[in-house]
Design an enzyme around this catalytic site. Structure first.
Site, PDB file in Angstrom:
ATOM      1  N   SER A  46       8.366  11.132  -1.522  1.00 42.97           N
ATOM      2  CA  SER A  46       9.555  10.863  -2.321  1.00 42.97           C
ATOM      3  C   SER A  46       9.204  10.870  -3.809  1.00 42.97           C
ATOM      4  O   SER A  46       8.143  10.367  -4.200  1.00 42.97           O
ATOM      5  CB  SER A  46      10.098   9.487  -1.927  1.00 42.97           C
ATOM      6  OG  SER A  46      11.022   9.050  -2.878  1.00 42.97           O
ATOM      7  N   LYS A  85     -20.637   2.151  -7.320  1.00 41.73           N
ATOM      8  CA  LYS A  85     -20.540   0.736  -6.935  1.00 41.73           C
ATOM      9  C   LYS A  85     -21.734   0.391  -6.046  1.00 41.73           C
ATOM     10  O   LYS A  85     -21.934   1.029  -5.007  1.00 41.73           O
ATOM     11  CB  LYS A  85     -19.213   0.541  -6.174  1.00 41.73           C
ATOM     12  CG  LYS A  85     -19.042  -0.811  -5.522  1.00 41.73           C
ATOM     13  CD  LYS A  85     -17.662  -0.933  -4.882  1.00 41.73           C
ATOM     14  CE  LYS A  85     -17.522  -2.191  -4.069  1.00 41.73           C
ATOM     15  NZ  LYS A  85     -16.236  -2.262  -3.362  1.00 41.73           N
ATOM     16  N   GLU A 351     -12.886  -7.104   0.365  1.00 39.38           N
ATOM     17  CA  GLU A 351     -14.066  -6.266   0.614  1.00 39.38           C
ATOM     18  C   GLU A 351     -13.722  -4.780   0.472  1.00 39.38           C
ATOM     19  O   GLU A 351     -14.479  -3.916   0.924  1.00 39.38           O
ATOM     20  CB  GLU A 351     -14.651  -6.557   2.000  1.00 39.38           C
ATOM     21  CG  GLU A 351     -15.365  -7.904   2.113  1.00 39.38           C
ATOM     22  CD  GLU A 351     -16.782  -7.909   1.529  1.00 39.38           C
ATOM     23  OE1 GLU A 351     -17.322  -6.833   1.270  1.00 39.38           O
ATOM     24  OE2 GLU A 351     -17.327  -9.009   1.321  1.00 39.38           O
TER      25      GLU A 351
HETATM   26  C1  LIG Z   1      -3.486  -5.620  -4.700  1.00 44.45           C
HETATM   27  C2  LIG Z   1      -4.095  -4.545  -3.881  1.00 44.45           C
HETATM   28  C3  LIG Z   1      -5.408  -4.147  -4.125  1.00 44.45           C
HETATM   29  C4  LIG Z   1      -5.987  -3.152  -3.350  1.00 44.45           C
HETATM   30  N1  LIG Z   1      -7.306  -2.824  -3.546  1.00 44.45           N
HETATM   31  C5  LIG Z   1      -7.910  -1.962  -2.711  1.00 44.45           C
HETATM   32  C6  LIG Z   1      -9.269  -1.622  -2.859  1.00 44.45           C
HETATM   33  O1  LIG Z   1      -9.945  -2.066  -3.771  1.00 44.45           O
HETATM   34  N2  LIG Z   1      -9.814  -0.762  -1.970  1.00 44.45           N
HETATM   35  C7  LIG Z   1      -9.091  -0.222  -0.949  1.00 44.45           C
HETATM   36  O2  LIG Z   1      -9.652   0.520  -0.131  1.00 44.45           O
HETATM   37  N3  LIG Z   1      -7.782  -0.477  -0.837  1.00 44.45           N
HETATM   38  C8  LIG Z   1      -7.179  -1.323  -1.667  1.00 44.45           C
HETATM   39  N4  LIG Z   1      -5.856  -1.572  -1.532  1.00 44.45           N
HETATM   40  C9  LIG Z   1      -5.086  -0.834  -0.540  1.00 44.45           C
HETATM   41  C10 LIG Z   1      -4.767   0.558  -1.059  1.00 44.45           C
HETATM   42  O3  LIG Z   1      -4.064   0.450  -2.285  1.00 44.45           O
HETATM   43  C11 LIG Z   1      -3.942   1.328  -0.051  1.00 44.45           C
HETATM   44  O4  LIG Z   1      -4.532   1.226   1.212  1.00 44.45           O
HETATM   45  C12 LIG Z   1      -3.890   2.788  -0.413  1.00 44.45           C
HETATM   46  O5  LIG Z   1      -3.455   2.957  -1.722  1.00 44.45           O
HETATM   47  C13 LIG Z   1      -2.983   3.545   0.529  1.00 44.45           C
HETATM   48  O6  LIG Z   1      -1.646   3.279   0.264  1.00 44.45           O
HETATM   49  P1  LIG Z   1      -0.580   4.142   1.060  1.00 44.45           P
HETATM   50  O7  LIG Z   1      -0.826   5.562   0.754  1.00 44.45           O
HETATM   51  O8  LIG Z   1      -0.610   3.718   2.471  1.00 44.45           O
HETATM   52  O9  LIG Z   1       0.810   3.659   0.464  1.00 44.45           O
HETATM   53  P2  LIG Z   1       1.527   3.983  -0.936  1.00 44.45           P
HETATM   54  O10 LIG Z   1       0.563   4.195  -2.026  1.00 44.45           O
HETATM   55  O11 LIG Z   1       2.530   2.892  -1.094  1.00 44.45           O
HETATM   56  O12 LIG Z   1       2.277   5.352  -0.686  1.00 44.45           O
HETATM   57  C14 LIG Z   1       3.462   5.423   0.066  1.00 44.45           C
HETATM   58  C15 LIG Z   1       4.042   6.808  -0.070  1.00 44.45           C
HETATM   59  O13 LIG Z   1       5.144   6.924   0.821  1.00 44.45           O
HETATM   60  C16 LIG Z   1       6.202   7.550   0.148  1.00 44.45           C
HETATM   61  N5  LIG Z   1       7.465   7.172   0.766  1.00 44.45           N
HETATM   62  C17 LIG Z   1       7.901   5.932   1.066  1.00 44.45           C
HETATM   63  N6  LIG Z   1       9.137   6.006   1.603  1.00 44.45           N
HETATM   64  C18 LIG Z   1       9.462   7.322   1.647  1.00 44.45           C
HETATM   65  C19 LIG Z   1      10.615   8.046   2.075  1.00 44.45           C
HETATM   66  N7  LIG Z   1      11.703   7.425   2.554  1.00 44.45           N
HETATM   67  N8  LIG Z   1      10.606   9.392   1.975  1.00 44.45           N
HETATM   68  C20 LIG Z   1       9.532  10.048   1.486  1.00 44.45           C
HETATM   69  N9  LIG Z   1       8.425   9.411   1.066  1.00 44.45           N
HETATM   70  C21 LIG Z   1       8.404   8.070   1.141  1.00 44.45           C
HETATM   71  C22 LIG Z   1       6.083   7.080  -1.297  1.00 44.45           C
HETATM   72  O14 LIG Z   1       6.760   7.947  -2.199  1.00 44.45           O
HETATM   73  C23 LIG Z   1       4.565   7.158  -1.462  1.00 44.45           C
HETATM   74  O15 LIG Z   1       4.199   8.477  -1.796  1.00 44.45           O
HETATM   75  C24 LIG Z   1      -5.235  -2.531  -2.321  1.00 44.45           C
HETATM   76  C25 LIG Z   1      -3.905  -2.898  -2.110  1.00 44.45           C
HETATM   77  C26 LIG Z   1      -3.344  -3.909  -2.860  1.00 44.45           C
HETATM   78  C27 LIG Z   1      -1.921  -4.313  -2.588  1.00 44.45           C
END
Ligand SMILES: Cc1cc2nc3c(=O)[nH]c(=O)nc-3n(C[C@H](O)[C@H](O)[C@H](O)COP(=O)(O)OP(=O)(O)OC[C@H]3O[C@@H](n4cnc5c(N)ncnc54)[C@H](O)[C@@H]3O)c2cc1C
Length: 507
Positions: A46, A85, A351
């Site tokens: 999205s 790291k 971690e």
């Molecule tokens: C505070 C914090 C610190 C973190 N630190 C670490 C770290 O140090 N090391 C580590 O390994 N992980 C860390 N993480 C976790 C890490 O950020 C996530 O695991 C990683 O970024 C993967 O996110 P994601 O791709 O699952 O979700 P997101 O980054 O949220 O991506 C979701 C995607 O789905 C899409 N989407 C949602 N709904 C729709 C829809 N209806 N239609 C089309 N597209 C849609 C969005 O546009 C987006 O592109 C941390 C998380 C948090 C909250």
């Protein structure tokens, strides 16, 4: 070998692009031996819903990810402002004298000899003998971090040295997007507006805003905390870890970094009043944040405490507040849907394990699907593997809270006394405390599958989880001093850790 014909990945965050890269690497290239057509991979993201934009630390497992894709450090690190790291520093988790801080190191073959002394001393110390048994004296990585050195040797070395990375999450997603697109992944920018299910529960198609209905034989849910396919459409139950891990909020705030100075080669995870604060060095800035529990601290108070810790460098910088859903879905592969990333679950980032769990999930899916396609037995085996990885990681992360000795706030007392401890973790704690054979306990609980022996010893000893002494006999520090000298000598063989060097790697 089974492979799907078409996979749709929903979500363009780190999880979506990691999945698209791994899936297209495994199946997206035509296999001449089997004369089979390559799997088509389409990623839909999205333009209206942001990625989470954090996730800047990793574990050494991430090196395997880049190796698998054939991407070198010279290619990706400068593009993602990445740094090396060596491990994680944990200041202020323990109040035990001499243990106010400790370092969780990544290991190297160079550690074998000093680590043998370390394990031995830990076992003597927990049985009441006064020997030096703090992990910071025994591991090369701790010395590298102390001296702000990189884990890269100046000259070719016969020893393997493990390490991980820090990187800009947004830049990494962009890098992986470009890589995936050159590998033939189709990139669609659109909103998924509805998920249609067949009577037997499979996903039939996704309705999108501008591209009509799209279908595939496997759907990857990488939609972040929204868990659009697995959670919302397939209604897969979510197992919350909130009785074990209390933190459910974070506030993030980047600050400048002086690129003329050496760059730290560790993450700092400093305990605070109702959680902990991370500090992650990139080549261009620090990522900082406070992970805390909303039961004990308001968002305003958390931001204020973080700003206080950061001082003048945070002035005028806007903070981002985030909610975290901590736990996991009960199955990560259900019918024709697989969840990876925040959509499948999340263990708070103490971690930095989330990205490793995404990689683990996608790699195990590829293995299991190749063996048996959609057969239940392979699906079940996959789910068991991923659940064990999640629950085992949760146990290790929760141990930081169980072992804390802070008494300054209700948060720390409750984290120690009221947090749920799994039966397996309870047995490890019992073995450590009672002085029984700890290695046998680690083997019995299969604890090595998630964290290696040095990690378990490092956390118990680093937090000073030892019996108290009633006398004041002097500590025997001979082996610690010997190890420290060895680590210092070894550290001379490693390169410095400067922004210029890191950014110039690609030239
Ligand atoms: C505070 C914090 C610190 C973190 N630190 C670490 C770290 O140090 N090391 C580590 O390994 N992980 C860390 N993480 C976790 C890490 O950020 C996530 O695991 C990683 O970024 C993967 O996110 P994601 O791709 O699952 O979700 P997101 O980054 O949220 O991506 C979701 C995607 O789905 C899409 N989407 C949602 N709904 C729709 C829809 N209806 N239609 C089309 N597209 C849609 C969005 O546009 C987006 O592109 C941390 C998380 C948090 C909250």
């Amino acid at each position: 070998m089974s492979k799907p014909e078409h996979i749709i990945v929903v979500g363009g965050g780190t999880a979506g692009w990691m999945a698209a890269c791994l899936l297209s690497q495994a199946w997206g290239i035509s296999d001449k031996r089997q004369d089979s057509a390559p799997t088509r991979v389409t990623l839909i993201e999205s333009a209206d819903i942001d990625t989470i934009g954090v996730g800047e630390g990793s574990t050494p497992y991430m090196r395997e990810f880049f190796k698998r894709l054939g991407i070198t450090e010279k290619e990706w690190m400068p593009a993602c402002n990445a740094t090396y790291k060596c491990g994680i520093s944990f200041p202020e988790w323990s109040t035990k004298p001499g243990h106010e801080s400790y370092f969780h190191p990544f290991f190297s073959q160079l550690d074998l000899e000093p680590a043998a002394d370390f394990f031995n001393n830990c076992n003597l110390r927990r049985r009441g003998q006064r020997v030096a048994a703090h992990p910071d004296e025994y591991f090369v990585a701790a010395e590298l971090a102390r001296q702000q050195l990189s884990p890269i040797p100046r000259q070719l070395f016969e020893f393997e040295h493990d390490y991980a990375y820090h990187f800009d999450a947004g830049l990494l997603a962009t890098f992986l997007k470009n890589f995936a697109r050159t590998r033939g992944v189709k990139h669609v920018i659109d909103n998924v507006t509805d998920v249609a299910l067949c009577s037997e529960g499979n996903i039939k198609h996704l309705a999108t805003g501008e591209h009509g209905c799209v279908t595939a034989d496997v759907f990857f849910d990488c939609s972040g905390f929204a868990s659009l396919l697995m959670g919302k459409a397939l209604q897969e139950p979510f197992i919350a870890y909130s009785d074990t891990l209390f933190n459910d909020r974070a506030v993030a705030l980047p600050t400048p970094l002086d690129a003329r100075q050496p760059i730290p080669s560790d993450t700092v995870s400093r305990a605070a009043s109702a959680g902990w604060m991370w500090r992650i060095p990139l080549t261009t800035r620090y990522g900082n944040g406070y992970v805390y529990s909303s039961r004990y601290l308001s968002a305003e108070a958390a931001e204020q405490e973080l700003r206080q810790q950061l001082g003048a460098e945070a002035e005028g910088v806007e903070a981002r507040h985030l909610k975290m859903r901590v736990g996991r879905v009960s199955q990560h592969w259900k019918n024709n849907c697989v969840a990876a990333g925040l959509s499948q679950g999340f263990i708070e980032p103490l971690e930095a394990t989330a990205i490793g769990l995404i990689q683990f999930t996608v790699e195990r899916f590829i293995e299991h699907f190749e063996k048996g396609g959609f057969t239940d037995v392979h699906r079940q085996s996959f789910n068991d593997h991923v659940n064990k990885a999640f629950d085992g990681t949760r146990d290790y992360v929760s141990l930081h809270y169980r072992l804390n000795s802070r008494d300054d706030t209700a948060y720390w007392r409750d984290s120690r006394e009221q947090g749920n401890t799994s039966a397996s973790l309870a047995k490890l704690m019992q073995s450590w405390e009672q002085g029984t054979d700890f290695d046998a306990a680690l083997t019995a609980e299969k604890a090595f599958q998630i964290y290696m022996r040095p990690s378990w010893y490092a956390i118990f000893s680093g937090m000073g989880h030892y019996p108290e002494f009633s006398d004041d006999t002097l500590e025997d520090t001979r082996s610690a001093e010997r190890s420290r000298r060895l680590c210092r000598r070894t550290a001379k063989k490693f390169k410095p850790h400067h922004a210029n060097w890191l950014m110039a790697m690609g030239q």
